[in-house]
Design an enzyme around this catalytic site. Structure first.
Site, PDB file in Angstrom:
ATOM      1  N   TYR A 195      -5.031   7.736  -7.096  1.00 12.00           N
ATOM      2  CA  TYR A 195      -6.311   8.423  -7.362  1.00 12.00           C
ATOM      3  C   TYR A 195      -6.124   9.831  -7.918  1.00 12.00           C
ATOM      4  O   TYR A 195      -7.082  10.570  -8.104  1.00 12.00           O
ATOM      5  CB  TYR A 195      -7.174   8.478  -6.092  1.00 12.00           C
ATOM      6  CG  TYR A 195      -6.491   9.008  -4.855  1.00 12.00           C
ATOM      7  CD1 TYR A 195      -6.397  10.376  -4.631  1.00 12.00           C
ATOM      8  CD2 TYR A 195      -5.957   8.143  -3.909  1.00 12.00           C
ATOM      9  CE1 TYR A 195      -5.774  10.871  -3.506  1.00 12.00           C
ATOM     10  CE2 TYR A 195      -5.332   8.638  -2.759  1.00 12.00           C
ATOM     11  CZ  TYR A 195      -5.238   9.992  -2.566  1.00 12.00           C
ATOM     12  OH  TYR A 195      -4.603  10.471  -1.448  1.00 12.00           O
ATOM     13  N   ARG A 215      -4.858  15.572   6.303  1.00 10.58           N
ATOM     14  CA  ARG A 215      -5.357  15.436   4.938  1.00 10.58           C
ATOM     15  C   ARG A 215      -5.349  16.768   4.196  1.00 10.58           C
ATOM     16  O   ARG A 215      -5.100  16.817   2.988  1.00 10.58           O
ATOM     17  CB  ARG A 215      -6.771  14.839   4.974  1.00 10.58           C
ATOM     18  CG  ARG A 215      -7.229  14.350   3.624  1.00 10.58           C
ATOM     19  CD  ARG A 215      -8.590  13.685   3.701  1.00 10.58           C
ATOM     20  NE  ARG A 215      -9.652  14.641   3.903  1.00 10.58           N
ATOM     21  CZ  ARG A 215     -10.917  14.444   3.522  1.00 10.58           C
ATOM     22  NH1 ARG A 215     -11.262  13.311   2.951  1.00 10.58           N
ATOM     23  NH2 ARG A 215     -11.836  15.356   3.721  1.00 10.58           N
ATOM     24  N   ASP A 252       2.249   3.067   2.968  1.00 12.87           N
ATOM     25  CA  ASP A 252       1.132   4.006   2.864  1.00 12.87           C
ATOM     26  C   ASP A 252       1.587   5.452   2.676  1.00 12.87           C
ATOM     27  O   ASP A 252       1.921   5.853   1.573  1.00 12.87           O
ATOM     28  CB  ASP A 252       0.237   3.825   4.104  1.00 12.87           C
ATOM     29  CG  ASP A 252      -1.091   4.580   4.009  1.00 12.87           C
ATOM     30  OD1 ASP A 252      -1.345   5.224   2.987  1.00 12.87           O
ATOM     31  OD2 ASP A 252      -1.877   4.510   4.968  1.00 12.87           O
ATOM     32  N   HIS A 296      -5.955  -1.167   6.171  1.00 18.18           N
ATOM     33  CA  HIS A 296      -6.120  -0.693   7.549  1.00 18.18           C
ATOM     34  C   HIS A 296      -7.041  -1.632   8.350  1.00 18.18           C
ATOM     35  O   HIS A 296      -6.613  -2.178   9.358  1.00 18.18           O
ATOM     36  CB  HIS A 296      -6.634   0.758   7.643  1.00 18.18           C
ATOM     37  CG  HIS A 296      -5.774   1.740   6.929  1.00 18.18           C
ATOM     38  ND1 HIS A 296      -4.435   1.880   7.203  1.00 18.18           N
ATOM     39  CD2 HIS A 296      -6.038   2.621   5.930  1.00 18.18           C
ATOM     40  CE1 HIS A 296      -3.925   2.803   6.411  1.00 18.18           C
ATOM     41  NE2 HIS A 296      -4.872   3.264   5.632  1.00 18.18           N
ATOM     42  N   HIS A 353       0.837  -1.204   0.000  1.00 19.64           N
ATOM     43  CA  HIS A 353       0.000   0.000   0.000  1.00 19.64           C
ATOM     44  C   HIS A 353       0.868   1.248   0.000  1.00 19.64           C
ATOM     45  O   HIS A 353       1.557   1.540   0.970  1.00 19.64           O
ATOM     46  CB  HIS A 353      -0.926   0.007   1.209  1.00 19.64           C
ATOM     47  CG  HIS A 353      -1.973   1.088   1.148  1.00 19.64           C
ATOM     48  ND1 HIS A 353      -2.954   1.115   0.178  1.00 19.64           N
ATOM     49  CD2 HIS A 353      -2.178   2.190   1.908  1.00 19.64           C
ATOM     50  CE1 HIS A 353      -3.722   2.174   0.365  1.00 19.64           C
ATOM     51  NE2 HIS A 353      -3.272   2.856   1.397  1.00 19.64           N
ATOM     52  N   HIS A 369      -9.608   1.178   1.107  1.00 22.94           N
ATOM     53  CA  HIS A 369      -9.392   1.695   2.463  1.00 22.94           C
ATOM     54  C   HIS A 369     -10.624   1.333   3.289  1.00 22.94           C
ATOM     55  O   HIS A 369     -11.742   1.717   2.928  1.00 22.94           O
ATOM     56  CB  HIS A 369      -9.284   3.225   2.460  1.00 22.94           C
ATOM     57  CG  HIS A 369      -8.007   3.771   1.915  1.00 22.94           C
ATOM     58  ND1 HIS A 369      -7.980   4.837   1.041  1.00 22.94           N
ATOM     59  CD2 HIS A 369      -6.715   3.454   2.133  1.00 22.94           C
ATOM     60  CE1 HIS A 369      -6.730   5.140   0.742  1.00 22.94           C
ATOM     61  NE2 HIS A 369      -5.940   4.314   1.383  1.00 22.94           N
ATOM     62  N   HIS A 375     -11.630   3.904  -3.311  1.00 29.14           N
ATOM     63  CA  HIS A 375     -10.899   4.696  -2.315  1.00 29.14           C
ATOM     64  C   HIS A 375     -11.389   4.382  -0.917  1.00 29.14           C
ATOM     65  O   HIS A 375     -10.609   4.148  -0.003  1.00 29.14           O
ATOM     66  CB  HIS A 375     -10.988   6.199  -2.588  1.00 29.14           C
ATOM     67  CG  HIS A 375     -10.248   6.989  -1.551  1.00 29.14           C
ATOM     68  ND1 HIS A 375     -10.815   7.340  -0.353  1.00 29.14           N
ATOM     69  CD2 HIS A 375      -8.971   7.421  -1.511  1.00 29.14           C
ATOM     70  CE1 HIS A 375      -9.907   7.970   0.380  1.00 29.14           C
ATOM     71  NE2 HIS A 375      -8.785   8.031  -0.302  1.00 29.14           N
TER      72      HIS A 375
END
Ligand SMILES: [Zn+2]
Length: 453
Positions: A129, A90, A326, A275, A67, A238, A211
């Protein structure tokens, strides 16, 4: 067909450390190919045979980074100033995403994948993405960004599974926000049409991703699942990284994200939940009974204050485990492997949830399987010739008896101890130096600085 012999001072053969192993690799295909396979494994070879390449230390199958979001590497350090949550992190991440072009995405990712090769990673699962230009207009090649990632992996000498990600909404019933316009194809059908133009090739597999249940409306989940089913391609999602996401899913659909995915045919043995952090007992049962995989990303999960997922229970229920770096807070699969065990020790105040062998399996064979490379991740005749060598004479690894080399590597070594990485028989990292990106540190610095300016 040209043959190369590698002599391994110590080799990890899935269950034990074997001293003195000769691996003969057959190289075929194109000059730039990555399809070299292990033609023969000979044990009891005490010294390097004439003409063999000697790999001193412990050689293990190549590590699978199941990932990755390559561009998050540009956030390293920056996001360690101040406090906040996943959601404030984010916002910073979106700032970087806005500045990337196909060219700068390629330059950054090439350097990041070189860092991965230097850490012993031979395959990456790129959860991608960032599809369109800022504002959402497609590039003249609508897959220009995905092709940049594929080209970066080829340049850095590692395999890629491009997990092309459907990202259509900002929340349950909510249109994409301004920063998310680059991510969306509008509908899952339009996503499928674009992704269908991407083709598997040497060193490249194309897979799918959802996503999250936030980002793909429930009535479009099956379209993505069907696309992956038709191609027998890996499908990643996710899953329950945040409790807020679970709460919103309950409010919108009256069920957990795992239940919603099960209802729409997303779970199954080619699917991996990334996750799988905040799960109910029913969720764990659904993941396990469908043989859906679990990709744990412990260094990111701790960095983002996500929580600790029930990896022990998931595996016991039937979910194979893989590992990913990640957000690339660090890129070190050995650290991911031990962190999964050490998190569990802290939570339970008992030791020994996984052996070093079990952790290596997650980092190698099971990670590769999650990315659709079933023929990689083991040092066996017929397998892809992907392996990496960890020094046993560094300040971190010197001392233990060689028969404990796997325990030493998993619990004490770091990415800095990786001496060699071989992908498809090609020597990508030699004596700690990347063959095609010799100054990977500079490549990282330059490509990240270009995004700041
Ligand atoms: Zn992720």
């Amino acid at each position: 067909m040209p043959l190369t012999t590698y002599w391994l001072e110590h080799a990890w053969l899935d269950t034990h450390v074997e001293p003195g192993v000769a691996l003969t690799v057959s190289m075929s295909g194109s000059a730039a190919g990555q399809d070299g396979r292990i033609a023969a494994v000979r044990t009891g070879v005490e010294a390097p045979p004439p003409g063999a390449v000697a790999l001193r230390g412990l050689t293990i199958p190549g590590l699978a980074n199941a990932h990755s979001h390559a561009f998050h590497r540009a956030l390293r350090g920056t996001v360690q100033v101040g406090s906040g949550t996943f959601w404030t992190w984010r916002e910073v991440m979106y700032g970087v995403a806005q500045r990337l072009t196909p060219d700068s995405y390629f330059a950054l990712t090439r350097a990041v994948y070189a860092e991965m090769a230097l850490a012993g990673i031979t395959s990456v699962g790129e959860f991608h993405y960032l599809h369109h230009a800022p504002g959402g207009a497609p590039y003249s090649d609508p897959n220009a960004m995905g092709e940049a990632l594929i080209a970066a992996a080829a340049d850095a000498g590692i395999r890629i599974t491009l997990l092309d990600t459907a990202y259509l909404s900002s929340g349950f019933g909510a249109a994409p926000e301004r920063h998310q316009l680059r991510f969306t194809d509008g509908t899952a059908d339009a996503w499928a049409e674009r992704v269908s133009a991407l083709k598997d090739r040497d060193g490249v597999r194309v897979g799918a991703a959802i996503h999250s249940v936030r980002a793909v409306p429930a009535d479009q989940l099956a379209t993505v699942a069907r696309w992956a089913q038709d191609r027998q391609a890996p499908l990643h999602v996710h899953l329950s990284e945040q409790t807020a996401e679970n709460d919103a899913c309950q409010a919108a659909h009256g069920m957990t994200p795992t239940q919603l995915l099960a209802e729409h045919g997303v779970l199954g043995p080619r699917t991996t939940g990334v996750h799988n952090t905040h799960m109910t007992r029913t969720d764990v049962g659904l993941i396990g009974s469908t043989s859906t995989g679990t990709c744990m990303c412990p260094t990111t999960e701790r960095d983002l204050a996500d929580g600790i997922g029930p990896a022990v229970a998931l595996q016991r229920a039937g979910s194979p485990l893989s590992l990913g770096s990640d957000s690339h807070a660090v890129i070190d699969l050995l650290e991911e492997a031990r962190a999964m065990e050490l998190n569990e020790r802290l939570r339970t105040r008992t030791r020994g949830h996984w052996t070093a062998a079990a952790l290596l399996r997650a980092a190698t064979a099971d990670g590769h399987a999650a990315l659709g490379w079933q023929e990689a991740g083991t040092l066996e005749q017929g397998a892809l010739a992907d392996f990496t060598t960890i020094a046993l004479d560094s300040v971190r690894t010197a001392g233990p008896a060689p028969r404990l080399a796997a325990e030493t590597a998993v619990f004490a070594a770091s990415a800095a101890d990786v001496r060699h990485t071989i992908v498809g028989g090609r020597h990508v990292v030699r004596d700690g130096v990347h063959a095609s990106v010799p100054d990977a540190g500079r490549a990282l610095a330059d490509s990240i600085a270009a995004l700041r300016d």
